[in-house]
Design an enzyme around this catalytic site. Sequence first.
Site, PDB file in Angstrom:
ATOM      1  N   LYS A  84       0.859  -1.192   0.000  1.00 40.53           N
ATOM      2  CA  LYS A  84       0.000   0.000   0.000  1.00 40.53           C
ATOM      3  C   LYS A  84       0.890   1.236   0.000  1.00 40.53           C
ATOM      4  O   LYS A  84       1.755   1.396   0.886  1.00 40.53           O
ATOM      5  CB  LYS A  84      -0.844  -0.028   1.274  1.00 40.53           C
ATOM      6  CG  LYS A  84      -2.183   0.633   1.175  1.00 40.53           C
ATOM      7  CD  LYS A  84      -2.921   0.344   2.484  1.00 40.53           C
ATOM      8  CE  LYS A  84      -4.287   0.897   2.511  1.00 40.53           C
ATOM      9  NZ  LYS A  84      -4.845   0.826   3.868  1.00 40.53           N
TER      10      LYS A  84
HETATM   11  C1  E4P Z   1      -8.140   1.908   3.695  1.00 38.84           C
HETATM   12  O1  E4P Z   1      -7.390   1.064   3.218  1.00 38.84           O
HETATM   13  C2  E4P Z   1      -7.881   2.615   4.949  1.00 38.84           C
HETATM   14  O2  E4P Z   1      -7.191   1.751   5.815  1.00 38.84           O
HETATM   15  C3  E4P Z   1      -9.133   3.021   5.681  1.00 38.84           C
HETATM   16  O3  E4P Z   1     -10.295   2.685   4.970  1.00 38.84           O
HETATM   17  C4  E4P Z   1      -9.133   4.404   6.234  1.00 38.84           C
HETATM   18  O4  E4P Z   1     -10.343   4.634   6.918  1.00 38.84           O
HETATM   19  P1  E4P Z   1     -10.548   5.794   7.996  1.00 38.84           P
HETATM   20  O5  E4P Z   1     -10.805   7.068   7.261  1.00 38.84           O
HETATM   21  O6  E4P Z   1     -11.733   5.347   8.788  1.00 38.84           O
HETATM   22  O7  E4P Z   1      -9.283   5.851   8.813  1.00 38.84           O
END
Ligand code: E4P
Length: 223
Positions: A84
């Site tokens: 990622k």
């Molecule tokens: C996606 O891969 C992220 O880990 C996640 O959806 C972020 O979500 P949040 O805005 O609730 O932190």
Amino acid sequence: MKLFLDTAEIDEIRTVNAWGVLDGVTTNPTLFSKIKGKTYDEVLQEICAINKGPVSAEVVADDVDGMLKEGRHFAKLADNIYVKVAMSENGLEAMNRFRAEGIKTNCTLIFSANQGLLAAKAGASLLSPFVGRLDDINEEGMNVIRELVEIITIHEIEAEVLTASVRHPRHVTDAALAGSHIATLPFKVFQQMVHHPLTDKGIVQFKSDWETARAAIAANAKG
Ligand code: E4P
């Protein structure tokens, strides 16, 4: 639409995996910071052993060499790791380099369709627009999903749109209707999707009627 869990909690992953509805897992540094007593590598290996779908492992370096070093390390942990990488100029270069090495990537922190288009062109397999964080600043996060899905479809781009930062079940329905290929959900949203007040009330009612019927049969049998 594929459903991923957005968590680093092993128990949550085991639970949803056992339901037979889990297609992958996304983690990030914030989610990992909630886990005590394990390294990120250990957590990732455990997750990859439970679910064979894509498991996202996020790099934190902001220079290209640092991203490559971290990402190559993650990619060696298991075959289903997706590295990622946050959207940035260096992130685009790193994703392009990962593509050349055959390492799959998930571009995170996408907040516009143009960012998604760039990430796809740089070689990201998964494009993660954050709908909840856009809603938080009074924008319509789902618009990015609609636009990006349309772009991917019109231009027959191979990357998949992964709706991230999901806050509630309505986001899941809207993402599915918009044609998002994947949505990643917190455990709580999976649970919310299972339940409906009328379902829960109906289960209680059926059980109570069953007990009443059994008691009547037992009373008749006694004569
Ligand atoms: C996606 O891969 C992220 O880990 C996640 O959806 C972020 O979500 P949040 O805005 O609730 O932190």
